[in-house]
Design a protein around this motif. Sequence first.
Motif, PDB file in Angstrom:
ATOM      1  N   UNK A 200       0.838  -1.185   0.000  1.00 31.62           N
ATOM      2  CA  UNK A 200       0.000   0.000   0.000  1.00 31.62           C
ATOM      3  C   UNK A 200       0.880   1.245   0.000  1.00 31.62           C
ATOM      4  N   UNK A 201       0.471   2.265  -0.752  1.00 32.63           N
ATOM      5  CA  UNK A 201       1.178   3.540  -0.769  1.00 32.63           C
ATOM      6  C   UNK A 201       0.712   4.369   0.416  1.00 32.63           C
ATOM      7  N   UNK A 202       1.654   4.766   1.272  1.00 30.83           N
ATOM      8  CA  UNK A 202       1.324   5.530   2.478  1.00 30.83           C
ATOM      9  C   UNK A 202       1.489   7.032   2.290  1.00 30.83           C
ATOM     10  N   UNK A 203       2.309   7.415   1.335  1.00 24.96           N
ATOM     11  CA  UNK A 203       2.567   8.828   1.120  1.00 24.96           C
ATOM     12  C   UNK A 203       3.638   8.996   0.073  1.00 24.96           C
ATOM     13  N   UNK A 204       4.067  10.250  -0.138  1.00 23.43           N
ATOM     14  CA  UNK A 204       5.063  10.523  -1.158  1.00 23.43           C
ATOM     15  C   UNK A 204       5.971  11.659  -0.714  1.00 23.43           C
ATOM     16  N   UNK A 205       7.224  11.595  -1.143  1.00 24.83           N
ATOM     17  CA  UNK A 205       8.182  12.683  -0.945  1.00 24.83           C
ATOM     18  C   UNK A 205       8.242  13.506  -2.224  1.00 24.83           C
ATOM     19  N   UNK A 206       8.287  14.837  -2.084  1.00 29.44           N
ATOM     20  CA  UNK A 206       8.266  15.738  -3.233  1.00 29.44           C
ATOM     21  C   UNK A 206       9.550  16.555  -3.282  1.00 29.44           C
ATOM     22  N   UNK A 207       9.924  16.993  -4.489  1.00 30.30           N
ATOM     23  CA  UNK A 207      11.065  17.894  -4.614  1.00 30.30           C
ATOM     24  C   UNK A 207      10.590  19.335  -4.509  1.00 30.30           C
ATOM     25  N   UNK A 208      11.497  20.276  -4.723  1.00 31.42           N
ATOM     26  CA  UNK A 208      11.162  21.687  -4.546  1.00 31.42           C
ATOM     27  C   UNK A 208      10.142  22.178  -5.567  1.00 31.42           C
ATOM     28  N   UNK A 209      10.076  21.521  -6.719  1.00 30.97           N
ATOM     29  CA  UNK A 209       9.117  21.919  -7.741  1.00 30.97           C
ATOM     30  C   UNK A 209       7.754  21.247  -7.576  1.00 30.97           C
ATOM     31  N   UNK A 210       7.631  20.398  -6.558  1.00 33.24           N
ATOM     32  CA  UNK A 210       6.372  19.710  -6.320  1.00 33.24           C
ATOM     33  C   UNK A 210       6.265  18.359  -7.001  1.00 33.24           C
ATOM     34  N   UNK A 211       7.293  17.961  -7.760  1.00 30.94           N
ATOM     35  CA  UNK A 211       7.279  16.643  -8.382  1.00 30.94           C
ATOM     36  C   UNK A 211       7.453  15.561  -7.332  1.00 30.94           C
ATOM     37  N   UNK A 212       6.902  14.384  -7.607  1.00 27.65           N
ATOM     38  CA  UNK A 212       7.065  13.250  -6.700  1.00 27.65           C
ATOM     39  C   UNK A 212       8.457  12.665  -6.880  1.00 27.65           C
ATOM     40  N   UNK A 213       9.157  12.478  -5.782  1.00 24.70           N
ATOM     41  CA  UNK A 213      10.472  11.843  -5.829  1.00 24.70           C
ATOM     42  C   UNK A 213      10.395  10.351  -5.534  1.00 24.70           C
ATOM     43  N   UNK A 214       9.590  10.011  -4.529  1.00 21.26           N
ATOM     44  CA  UNK A 214       9.498   8.604  -4.139  1.00 21.26           C
ATOM     45  C   UNK A 214       8.183   8.363  -3.419  1.00 21.26           C
ATOM     46  N   UNK A 215       7.815   7.101  -3.338  1.00 15.16           N
ATOM     47  CA  UNK A 215       6.600   6.683  -2.649  1.00 15.16           C
ATOM     48  C   UNK A 215       6.963   5.929  -1.390  1.00 15.16           C
ATOM     49  N   UNK A 216       6.304   6.278  -0.294  1.00 14.70           N
ATOM     50  CA  UNK A 216       6.452   5.511   0.949  1.00 14.70           C
ATOM     51  C   UNK A 216       5.474   4.347   0.913  1.00 14.70           C
ATOM     52  N   UNK A 217       5.986   3.144   1.184  1.00 19.23           N
ATOM     53  CA  UNK A 217       5.167   1.948   1.125  1.00 19.23           C
ATOM     54  C   UNK A 217       5.021   1.333   2.499  1.00 19.23           C
ATOM     55  N   UNK A 218       3.871   0.762   2.759  1.00 16.03           N
ATOM     56  CA  UNK A 218       3.589   0.127   4.042  1.00 16.03           C
ATOM     57  C   UNK A 218       4.422  -1.134   4.181  1.00 16.03           C
TER      58      UNK A 218
END
Length: 527
Positions: A200-218
Amino acid sequence: METDDTTVLHHDQQLGDSPSANAPHIVVVGGGTAGWMSAATLKRRLGCRVTVVESARVPPIGVGEATIPAIVDWIENMGIDEDDFIRRTGATYKLAIRFDNWVEPQHRYWHPFGICGSPIDGVDLIHTWQRGVRQGWIPVESKYTDYSFQRELCERGRGPRAPGQPSLAHNYAFHLDAGKLAAFLQEIAINEGVQHVVADVCGAAHDEQGNIQSLSLDGQTAVAGDLFIDCSGFASVLIEREMRSEWTDWSGQLICDRAITMRRPRNELGDDEESSAELPPFTISTGMNSGWSWQIPLHENTGCGYVFSSAHISDEDARSELIDLVGGDGETMETRVVPMRVGMRPMSWVGNCVSIGLSAGFVEPLESTGIFLVQRALDELVECLPTTILPGVFDKRSCDTQSFNTRMTEVYAQVRDFVLMHYVVSQRRDTAFWKEAATVALPDSLARLLEEYTRTGRVLMPQRDPTFLDVNHHYILSPAGVQPGCLPGARDSQPGTAQFLEHIRSTHTEIAMRLPSHASLIDTIHP
């Protein structure tokens, strides 16, 4: 293809190329048809690394699903053998949709694939046929679709080809088992090198421009990527939760918001002997008291469903009405209720996140456009990506996101208008549902189309890749009594015109009689 420290991906990368560990990485969130079709298609067309992150807690809907002829293009482009596709997905051929009780109770009409007959003097046959009926040299009881080859095959229960031979119908599609299709697509993707992560995807880390860098997984390591594809369905875990893309609601125009699904054994569909005696090569859509039902014949069973408005009928009453139509024991029949969210996202690509499938939009499946909308989004995505992608450096300025969002908004609006057209030309007013569904306020685009059609006979369509052609509109509007205005060049009675039209019909009958029954063709293909 390699520089000192980066890999540059080209769109024409050979299929056999194996991407290196630092190749651009596409992460697809969600499985099912949308997720695995996206993964398999993007892996094949772009050649980069692809990972599918799929939740184990999201059950597949598992209904029978119908398609439109665009699916044949995808099968060919993927290099899949058609017979193997039919076997692996429990498929049958689909040549048309039969609409029962839509214009009014006890009324029936057809929406077949392909052209109707042949143009005459460059003008669609409907204009000559319409004049012939009006002037008396064509029988008044005739129908425009009398000249459709696909309708002839449907009426006679014939398949479009003989075993081992190409189809004689140039436009055809399939009925599919959605669960088997997803499994088949998953196998194709994994064989192409797609990685599969169940979490399951728990959340996401974003860069300074708001793009997704990575997904946090359960319970698992985070997954980094360059481009993220949201195929999480109505949950929209990335495009809505992380990228805050807004949803445009269309429930004020298309008022059905729920569906009940079930399966019936093959050839056990109520008391309609015509549709149950053989395996029909068409979808049956029946107007119900508070919506419409589908019957999709598969090799092993028939997928059935009732799309309805919860403001006009309860789940239990809808279930009873569906079972009354298709048969079965109401005490033991397994059914499932599926909420529907009707609308779309004008911004389905935000930053480095693209929503595809139900996360991008949904129009009720009256014209079987669900898989097509996934295919179309993938085509547009590939076209709007830059010619090169650098791993770890995703610059959204190099992507034509504006064209993608504009094009997909237009496509969804086309589908909405075409589906809504079925309701607004209906003459049914026998229930509260039909009184409301047929009299909603029209989108400006549909109002203009209907006005132009009745005034000039022309169908207003987008210049770029229209989803539905002139003939598709004729098939829906003519049975409802909405006639096109007269186009210049439409032929009056001339020597040989009536004979030519009769020749079309007799030729279709002759060819159809040489083809095997649809049931025998499908049983020959399946082991």
